[in-house]
Scaffold this motif. Structure first.
Motif, PDB file in Angstrom:
ATOM      1  N   ALA A 188       0.872  -1.180   0.000  1.00  0.00           N
ATOM      2  CA  ALA A 188       0.000   0.000   0.000  1.00  0.00           C
ATOM      3  C   ALA A 188       0.905   1.225   0.000  1.00  0.00           C
ATOM      4  O   ALA A 188       1.899   1.263   0.727  1.00  0.00           O
ATOM      5  CB  ALA A 188      -0.921  -0.002   1.215  1.00  0.00           C
ATOM      6  N   GLU A 190       1.277   5.706  -0.578  1.00  0.00           N
ATOM      7  CA  GLU A 190       0.630   7.007  -0.692  1.00  0.00           C
ATOM      8  C   GLU A 190       0.561   7.437  -2.158  1.00  0.00           C
ATOM      9  O   GLU A 190       1.445   7.113  -2.955  1.00  0.00           O
ATOM     10  CB  GLU A 190       1.373   8.058   0.130  1.00  0.00           C
ATOM     11  CG  GLU A 190       2.768   8.386  -0.342  1.00  0.00           C
ATOM     12  CD  GLU A 190       3.374   9.558   0.415  1.00  0.00           C
ATOM     13  OE1 GLU A 190       3.852  10.498  -0.247  1.00  0.00           O
ATOM     14  OE2 GLU A 190       3.376   9.537   1.676  1.00  0.00           O
ATOM     15  N   PHE A 221      -3.270   4.931  -1.807  1.00  0.00           N
ATOM     16  CA  PHE A 221      -4.272   5.533  -0.928  1.00  0.00           C
ATOM     17  C   PHE A 221      -4.006   7.033  -0.855  1.00  0.00           C
ATOM     18  O   PHE A 221      -2.878   7.501  -1.047  1.00  0.00           O
ATOM     19  CB  PHE A 221      -4.245   4.909   0.474  1.00  0.00           C
ATOM     20  CG  PHE A 221      -2.925   5.023   1.187  1.00  0.00           C
ATOM     21  CD1 PHE A 221      -2.591   6.154   1.932  1.00  0.00           C
ATOM     22  CD2 PHE A 221      -1.995   3.996   1.108  1.00  0.00           C
ATOM     23  CE1 PHE A 221      -1.377   6.256   2.584  1.00  0.00           C
ATOM     24  CE2 PHE A 221      -0.771   4.086   1.757  1.00  0.00           C
ATOM     25  CZ  PHE A 221      -0.459   5.222   2.494  1.00  0.00           C
ATOM     26  N   GLY A 225      -5.799  10.332   5.089  1.00  0.00           N
ATOM     27  CA  GLY A 225      -7.047   9.587   5.153  1.00  0.00           C
ATOM     28  C   GLY A 225      -7.515   9.381   6.583  1.00  0.00           C
ATOM     29  O   GLY A 225      -6.721   9.424   7.533  1.00  0.00           O
ATOM     30  N   TYR A 228      -9.105   3.626   6.635  1.00  0.00           N
ATOM     31  CA  TYR A 228      -8.400   2.713   5.727  1.00  0.00           C
ATOM     32  C   TYR A 228      -8.936   1.291   5.826  1.00  0.00           C
ATOM     33  O   TYR A 228      -8.297   0.355   5.364  1.00  0.00           O
ATOM     34  CB  TYR A 228      -6.904   2.723   6.047  1.00  0.00           C
ATOM     35  CG  TYR A 228      -6.235   4.045   5.777  1.00  0.00           C
ATOM     36  CD1 TYR A 228      -6.133   4.547   4.486  1.00  0.00           C
ATOM     37  CD2 TYR A 228      -5.705   4.792   6.818  1.00  0.00           C
ATOM     38  CE1 TYR A 228      -5.516   5.769   4.235  1.00  0.00           C
ATOM     39  CE2 TYR A 228      -5.078   6.007   6.579  1.00  0.00           C
ATOM     40  CZ  TYR A 228      -4.990   6.491   5.293  1.00  0.00           C
ATOM     41  OH  TYR A 228      -4.379   7.701   5.048  1.00  0.00           O
ATOM     42  N   LEU A 231      -9.364  -0.652   2.459  1.00  0.00           N
ATOM     43  CA  LEU A 231      -8.041  -1.056   1.951  1.00  0.00           C
ATOM     44  C   LEU A 231      -7.501  -2.227   2.756  1.00  0.00           C
ATOM     45  O   LEU A 231      -7.019  -3.224   2.197  1.00  0.00           O
ATOM     46  CB  LEU A 231      -7.089   0.131   2.019  1.00  0.00           C
ATOM     47  CG  LEU A 231      -5.605  -0.170   1.788  1.00  0.00           C
ATOM     48  CD1 LEU A 231      -5.356  -0.606   0.353  1.00  0.00           C
ATOM     49  CD2 LEU A 231      -4.748   1.058   2.125  1.00  0.00           C
ATOM     50  N   ASP A 251      -0.533   9.291   8.587  1.00  0.00           N
ATOM     51  CA  ASP A 251      -1.254   8.202   7.927  1.00  0.00           C
ATOM     52  C   ASP A 251      -0.842   6.849   8.486  1.00  0.00           C
ATOM     53  O   ASP A 251      -1.678   5.934   8.595  1.00  0.00           O
ATOM     54  CB  ASP A 251      -1.008   8.250   6.419  1.00  0.00           C
ATOM     55  CG  ASP A 251      -1.650   9.473   5.774  1.00  0.00           C
ATOM     56  OD1 ASP A 251      -2.648   9.976   6.321  1.00  0.00           O
ATOM     57  OD2 ASP A 251      -1.143   9.918   4.732  1.00  0.00           O
ATOM     58  N   MET A 255      -3.481   4.214   9.971  1.00  0.00           N
ATOM     59  CA  MET A 255      -3.578   2.896   9.345  1.00  0.00           C
ATOM     60  C   MET A 255      -3.206   1.783  10.319  1.00  0.00           C
ATOM     61  O   MET A 255      -3.889   0.746  10.384  1.00  0.00           O
ATOM     62  CB  MET A 255      -2.698   2.823   8.101  1.00  0.00           C
ATOM     63  CG  MET A 255      -2.909   1.560   7.285  1.00  0.00           C
ATOM     64  SD  MET A 255      -1.940   1.494   5.755  1.00  0.00           S
ATOM     65  CE  MET A 255      -2.690   2.842   4.820  1.00  0.00           C
TER      66      MET A 255
END
Length: 413
Positions: A188, A190, A221, A225, A228, A231, A251, A255
């Motif tokens: 994953a 950014e 992603f 955010g 998540y 995701l 983030d 996450m």
């Protein structure tokens, strides 16, 4: 307080003396050297990146204070004070670009120190190149920043090299029987050039060694955010052995909190260069244990220059980030001001040429020296860390610098 001030002054003198030489044989006549040089920087002092921005601010200001308290820079035999100011870009890339434009066209800045995060630094470097202004920074590692670049210098090695460093460590763990071959990796990243280059580095490694690495999932992603979980549920469905993420500190905290809440587990977990930051450890607590990071500096690294720097930071009453933020900013300031002294002039082209042509020894970065490549980006090796229980971390890679053995696979909780 006087004892601590004297300690700071003594330690700073050791570092600044090692960093700087006097004007060289080609030094300009002192009549051509001003009494003061103007240096500016924009940093995220508010907004999403305010915490790392604060460490950059403290490092820049401490370095400039030490120089000015000693009488200024020695430029061609003349002492020159530094007029240094920082403005808040509010963690906004467009604002940062506008500020750097103002620094050169309105403030008449002679030289620029860089800001923080890929999107902001990208705009800053564009301005530096358009206005032919020497710029040294430690806030952007994406190689795309330095395409068609002349006037900017970045001390951080590339993100693709970061990915490659992590894969080299994984290979070592596979050979020790601690991770499977091939390792199934979920990625994953950014939604930025930083994230794209992180993914590219992993994909390159998987293509070169399909017997060792296979990417079973990848997804971008958006920055900053709040949720998540979608995701992360797709990551869970991918049944990977390793979860490799490229994220900024805020983030990562969001996450990883949701990762733990969903009960996810992987044998290997990384957030790229993030993990040991004090901000993250304070918020994640035990949820941050065993996260692995590849980074440009760590205070646990051996060496006299590293110890002098960390001692200086502590003696100044400053809190450590437990990351690379203050070290990167310190190196940027050290190189810029040392180059002015070495050039013996404030001529922008000559200072630029000095930065480019010099191997900057006495560095606190891995390898002890910084040399800029043809694009203006440095290429130092990374060090890798792993978080340990009770808010600590250890160095795990390269083996010659390790302060402890990595816990691989990560224990199930």
């Amino acid at each position: 307080m006087r004892i601590r001030s004297l300690a700071v002054a003594a330690l700073a003198a050791l570092l600044v003396t090692a960093a700087c030489g006097g004007g060289g044989p080609g030094a300009a006549p002192t009549s051509n050297v001003p009494d003061t040089i103007i240096v500016r920087a924009a940093l995220p002092l508010t907004g999403a990146d305010a915490t790392p921005g604060g460490f950059f601010k403290n490092a820049y200001e401490l370095y400039v204070k030490r120089v000015n308290d000693a009488g200024g820079l020695n430029v061609g035999g003349k002492k020159v004070k530094i007029d240094f100011k920082i403005e808040d870009n509010k963690s906004d890339a467009q604002t940062s670009g506008q500020l750097y434009e103002k620094f050169v066209t309105q403030d008449n800045a002679d030289f620029l120190l860089g800001g923080y995060n890929t999107t902001s630094v990208t705009q800053e470097v564009k301005v530096a190149n358009r206005l032919s202004a020497p710029y040294v920074g430690s806030g952007g590692a994406s190689s795309s920043i330095y395409v068609d670049n002349k006037w900017a210098f970045g001390t951080l090695a590339s993100i693709q090299k970061l990915s490659g460093t992590q894969l080299a460590f994984i290979k070592d763990q596979q050979d020790a029987g601690k991770l499977p071959k091939p390792l199934k990796i979920a990625v994953a990243y950014e939604n930025s050039s930083h994230g794209n280059e992180f993914l590219q580095g992993i994909n390159d490694g998987a293509k070169a060694s399909p017997d060792r690495y296979t990417v079973v999932f990848s997804s971008a992603f958006d920055l900053s955010g709040k949720d998540y979980t979608s995701l992360l549920n797709r990551v869970k469905d991918a049944a990977a052995d390793a979860f490799m993420v490229d994220a900024r500190v805020g983030d990562m905290i969001t996450m990883q909190t949701q990762y733990a809440q969903l009960g996810l587990y992987h044998k290997y977990l990384t957030y790229g260069p993030r993990g040991p930051e004090q901000q993250a450890r304070d918020q994640l607590k035990a949820q941050g244990d065993y996260i692995i990071a590849a980074t440009w500096f760590d205070g646990l690294m051996p060496g006299d220059n590293v110890k002098k720097f960390t001692d200086l930071w502590t003696a100044a009453g400053l809190k450590s980030s437990a990351s690379w933020f203050e070290a990167g900013a310190w190196e940027a300031a050290r190189i810029l001001f040392s180059a002015i002294e070495k050039a013996g002039t404030v001529d922008k082209q000559k200072v630029h040429d000095t930065i480019m042509s010099t191997t900057w020894d006495n560095s606190i970065f891995p390898g002890g020296a910084i040399k800029f490549g043809t694009t203006g980006q440095a290429d130092n090796d990374y060090v890798m860390t792993q978080n340990t229980p009770n808010g600590a971390h250890i160095l795990i890679w390269p083996k010659t610098l390790a302060t402890g053995a990595a816990t691989i696979p990560i224990p199930k909780k």
